[in-house]
Design a protein around this motif. Structure first.
Motif, PDB file in Angstrom:
ATOM      1  N   PHE A   7      61.969-119.862 146.197  1.00 53.44           N
ATOM      2  CA  PHE A   7      61.066-120.791 146.888  1.00 53.44           C
ATOM      3  C   PHE A   7      61.258-120.684 148.394  1.00 53.44           C
ATOM      4  O   PHE A   7      62.221-120.102 148.883  1.00 53.44           O
ATOM      5  CB  PHE A   7      61.315-122.229 146.422  1.00 53.44           C
ATOM      6  CG  PHE A   7      62.679-122.774 146.750  1.00 53.44           C
ATOM      7  CD1 PHE A   7      62.907-123.443 147.945  1.00 53.44           C
ATOM      8  CD2 PHE A   7      63.744-122.620 145.878  1.00 53.44           C
ATOM      9  CE1 PHE A   7      64.163-123.947 148.259  1.00 53.44           C
ATOM     10  CE2 PHE A   7      65.008-123.121 146.173  1.00 53.44           C
ATOM     11  CZ  PHE A   7      65.217-123.787 147.368  1.00 53.44           C
ATOM     12  N   GLY A   8      60.320-121.275 149.120  1.00 49.22           N
ATOM     13  CA  GLY A   8      60.384-121.273 150.586  1.00 49.22           C
ATOM     14  C   GLY A   8      59.593-120.105 151.143  1.00 49.22           C
ATOM     15  O   GLY A   8      58.398-119.973 150.903  1.00 49.22           O
ATOM     16  N   GLY A   9      60.260-119.243 151.900  1.00 45.55           N
ATOM     17  CA  GLY A   9      59.621-118.059 152.450  1.00 45.55           C
ATOM     18  C   GLY A   9      59.221-118.213 153.903  1.00 45.55           C
ATOM     19  O   GLY A   9      59.286-119.292 154.491  1.00 45.55           O
ATOM     20  N   VAL A  10      58.790-117.095 154.473  1.00 47.35           N
ATOM     21  CA  VAL A  10      58.497-117.050 155.906  1.00 47.35           C
ATOM     22  C   VAL A  10      57.024-117.307 156.203  1.00 47.35           C
ATOM     23  O   VAL A  10      56.602-117.238 157.352  1.00 47.35           O
ATOM     24  CB  VAL A  10      58.897-115.673 156.507  1.00 47.35           C
ATOM     25  CG1 VAL A  10      60.387-115.451 156.390  1.00 47.35           C
ATOM     26  CG2 VAL A  10      58.124-114.542 155.829  1.00 47.35           C
ATOM     27  N   SER A  11      56.229-117.595 155.211  1.00 47.10           N
ATOM     28  CA  SER A  11      54.789-117.752 155.421  1.00 47.10           C
ATOM     29  C   SER A  11      54.447-119.140 155.941  1.00 47.10           C
ATOM     30  O   SER A  11      55.277-120.061 155.941  1.00 47.10           O
ATOM     31  CB  SER A  11      54.033-117.486 154.116  1.00 47.10           C
ATOM     32  OG  SER A  11      54.000-118.639 153.309  1.00 47.10           O
TER      33      SER A  11
END
Length: 356
Positions: A7-11
């Motif tokens: 989960f999360g991410g740089v987007s």
């Protein structure tokens, strides 16, 4: 089964991913799965989150907690999973399956799918090519057109051309579509990030300027006046389509704020369209799903025009939202597949695809 939830991410959809993941984690059967929560910060750092708390993931505070363990997903198939980088050494955590609850860039565009393919680890959702092709709306347009499914007229604008001759790009887009209003969309963003409705040339120029902040390629599309309807698809070689739901935003269109913050937007299941139109949506959803080479899951979005009831393809989301108010799980819940069972089926699809 050792299951990792990413989960999360740089987007730009980082916060939405956290909301979706919290819902997934709450609904996974803890008696079936040994769950390994892995968060990716907005800066792109990976952390194993032991003894995870869904509320902490939901509100974003997880990334500031002590006890997080730096981790990498190893492309070395001997590891077959995570390498935890603990003080004084490393530890390998072998994984049986990965559920990437990642939206947008780095999650739906084939990049994390490619890493998982290298690692040899089964994962939920579409493969590399289908993810990349459905993430880039301009490529989706070409493939859907070849499948013979009606979609909105569009013009593809490029940042390089806009920087050299903005007036020319604006004029070319307006001439191609032929009338206002139009919608302006970054090609590779989701959740309506960077999307604008333009009613004249000045608004079109402003919309393009904003959209190019998010992407190098931007679509300008004709405005379709109709019901906004969505269909959930589940499966690999013999996928099934859910019933059809309808979005009734109280804002001018279904913006990011309308999707996740405005509690006045309405969801209708089934959609307020005829049975014949509903079946056309379901059939076209399966056609689009097959044309893009999807597997596991996708949500396919359409319009049903007010004037003549025509079904017009809008876009496909390969990792749709899984929040408590998201359409994908609600559509299957309506036909008797509860959230927990839906997650089980998605994981089964991942294992079936990987192991044949």
């Amino acid at each position: 089964m050792k299951l990792a939830v990413l989960f999360g991410g740089v987007s730009s959809e980082h916060s939405v991913s956290c909301l979706s993941a919290a819902s997934v984690l709450r609904n996974l059967d803890k008696n079936k799965y040994d769950i390994c929560a892995v968060g990716i910060t907005e800066e792109g750092r990976w952390f194993y989150y032991p003894d995870y708390e869904e509320d902490r993931i939901e509100d974003g505070s997880w990334a500031r907690l002590p006890g997080l363990v730096p981790a990498v997903l190893s492309p070395d198939r001997a590891a077959h999973g995570l390498v935890l980088l603990r003080d004084g050494g490393s530890e390998i955590v072998r994984l049986d399956c990965v559920f990437p609850v990642l939206h947008g860039v780095g999650g739906e565009d084939g990049t994390v799918q490619g890493l998982l393919e290298l690692a040899g680890v089964p994962y939920v959702g579409c493969g590399v090519a289908a993810s990349a092709n459905s993430m880039d709306k301009s490529i989706t347009k070409v493939l859907v057109e070849a499948a013979g499914v009606r979609q909105a007229r569009y013009h593809l604008a490029l940042r390089y051309d806009f920087e050299r001759n903005a007036e020319g790009v604006v004029r070319a887009a307006a001439d191609k579509i032929g009338s206002f209003p139009v919608f302006v969309k970054p090609c590779s963003q989701g959740s309506s990030v960077g999307v604008a409705k333009a009613g004249d040339m000045l608004e079109l120029a402003a919309g393009l300027t904003e959209a190019f902040r998010h992407d190098d390629k931007v679509l300008v599309e004709e405005f379709i006046d109709g019901h906004e309807v969505e269909c959930a698809v589940l499966g690999n070689r013999e996928p099934v389509a859910s019933t059809v739901g309808e979005i009734a935003p109280t804002q001018e269109f279904y913006t990011f704020d309308a999707k996740y913050n405005d509690q006045t937007s309405k969801l209708y299941i089934p959609a307020h369209i005829t049975d014949a139109q509903l079946e056309t949506v379901r059939a076209n959803a399966l056609r689009v799903y097959a044309a893009l080479g999807c597997r596991g899951l996708s949500r396919v979005d359409f319009f049903c025009t007010y004037a003549d009831g025509e079904i017009v393809f809008n876009e496909l989301n390969s990792i749709p939202g899984f929040t408590s108010i998201s359409m994908y799980p609600k559509l299957f819940d309506y036909v008797g597949v509860g959230y927990a069972e839906l997650l089980d089926r998605l994981i089964s699809c991942a294992l079936e695809e990987h192991h044949g």
